[in-house]
Scaffold this motif. Structure first.
Motif, PDB file in Angstrom:
ATOM      1  N   GLY A  91      12.081   0.502 -27.852  1.00  0.00           N
ATOM      2  CA  GLY A  91      13.271  -0.264 -28.187  1.00  0.00           C
ATOM      3  C   GLY A  91      13.010  -1.305 -29.261  1.00  0.00           C
ATOM      4  N   LEU A  92      11.862  -1.944 -29.190  1.00  0.00           N
ATOM      5  CA  LEU A  92      11.542  -2.930 -30.225  1.00  0.00           C
ATOM      6  C   LEU A  92      11.267  -2.261 -31.564  1.00  0.00           C
ATOM      7  N   ILE A  93      10.738  -1.019 -31.549  1.00  0.00           N
ATOM      8  CA  ILE A  93      10.554  -0.280 -32.795  1.00  0.00           C
ATOM      9  C   ILE A  93      11.905   0.027 -33.422  1.00  0.00           C
ATOM     10  N   VAL A  94      12.875   0.436 -32.581  1.00  0.00           N
ATOM     11  CA  VAL A  94      14.225   0.720 -33.078  1.00  0.00           C
ATOM     12  C   VAL A  94      14.841  -0.542 -33.670  1.00  0.00           C
ATOM     13  N   TYR A  95      14.573  -1.696 -33.049  1.00  0.00           N
ATOM     14  CA  TYR A  95      15.113  -2.937 -33.585  1.00  0.00           C
ATOM     15  C   TYR A  95      14.443  -3.320 -34.899  1.00  0.00           C
ATOM     16  N   GLY A  96      13.148  -3.113 -34.998  1.00  0.00           N
ATOM     17  CA  GLY A  96      12.422  -3.590 -36.168  1.00  0.00           C
ATOM     18  C   GLY A  96      12.631  -2.736 -37.404  1.00  0.00           C
TER      19      GLY A  96
END
Lengths: 130, 91
Positions: free
Chosen positions: A58-63
Motif C-alpha cells: 500500500g505504501l508503494i502504491v502511495y509513493g
C-alpha cells in the motif's frame, strides 16, 4: 497528484493499509490468546508476514514509481525470505530442546489410560514449560 | 504528494498516523506475552514480532515526516532482526 477529493491511488492505499492492519491485529490477538508455543507461532508467523507485506505494498502504491518504492520493494522481498526462515528456526530449536506440543484434554487422558507409551515422541522433559 | 486529501480535512498523513497508532498498540499487546510468557521461546517470538512491527512503523514514519532516511533504517533493522533471531536460536 491531482487535486480531486478522492482519487484512486489514495483509496487503494487506504484499503491495503486497513487489510494489513487487520491481519497484524489478528496475529497479535492469536499470539496472546493461544494456549501453546507452537500455536502462537502459527498465529504470528503467517499473519505478521502477510500484514506487513500488504501494508508495504500500500505504501508503494502511495509513493509511486520512485527510488523509494524500489527500496521498499527490496524490503518486502527480504521480509518474505527472512520471516519464515526465522520462524522455522525458532520452531526447530524448540522441538530439539523438547517442548511437547499441546493436545486436547480428552486425547491426553485416553492416551494415559491405555498406557501406550509407544507414541513416537519422548514426552517426559519440558512438559511444564510451554 | 502529501497534499491530496481524502475526505475534506482528513489528509493521508492522518491515515498514516492512525495506522502507526494501531501498530504501536499491537506492539504493546505483544509485549505482554514477551514479559509474561513462560519459557524463553515465547520471549524470542515476542522480540521477533515486535521487530517485524517496528519495520512497518519506521516506513510509516518515513512517509509521515517525508524523510527518506528512515527506509534505510528499516532495511537495516530487518537484517538485524533476522540475524538476532538466528543467533538466539542457535545458542
Amino acid at each position: 497528484m491531482s487535486d480531486t477529493i478522492i482519487n484512486l491511488t489514495n483509496v487503494i492505499t487506504v484499503l491495503l493499509l486497513l487489510v494489513g492492519a487487520f491481519f497484524m491485529l489478528a496475529g497479535t490477538i492469536g499470539f496472546v490468546r493461544f494456549p501453546d508455543f507452537y500455536s502462537r507461532m502459527h498465529a504470528t508467523g503467517k499473519c505478521d508476514t502477510l500484514g506487513e507485506g500488504l501494508m508495504l505494498v500500500g505504501l508503494i502504491v502511495y509513493g509511486g514509481a520512485t527510488f523509494v518504492s524500489v527500496k521498499i520493494l527490496f524490503l518486502i522481498m527480504f521480509i518474505l525470505l527472512a520471516n519464515p526462515t526465522s520462524t522455522h528456526a525458532i520452531a526447530k530449536a524448540a522441538y530439539d530442546v523438547g517442548l511437547e506440543p499441546w493436545r486436547k484434554l480428552d486425547d491426553r487422558v485416553e492416551w494415559l489410560d491405555t498406557g501406550n507409551t509407544d507414541d513416537g515422541r519422548d514426552d517426559q522433559d519440558g512438559g511444564e514449560e510451554r | 504528494m502529501a497534499s491530496a486529501e481524502l475526505f475534506g480535512t482528513i489528509g493521508m498523513v492522518d491515515v498514516f498516523l492512525a495506522m502507526a497508532l494501531l501498530i504501536v498498540i499491537a506492539s504493546f499487546v505483544s509485549l505482554y506475552r514477551g514479559i509474561e510468557g513462560p519459557g524463553i521461546f515465547n520471549r524470542i517470538i515476542a522480540v521477533n514480532v515486535i521487530g517485524t512491527k517496528t519495520i512497518v512503523l519506521l516506513v510509516l514514519i518515513g512517509f509521515i515526516y517525508e524523510r527518506p532516511d528512515f527506509f534505510d533504517i528499516a532495511l537495516l533493522y530487518a537484517i538485524l532482526n533476522f540475524i538476532m533471531t538466528i543467533a538466539a536460536t542457535r545458542y
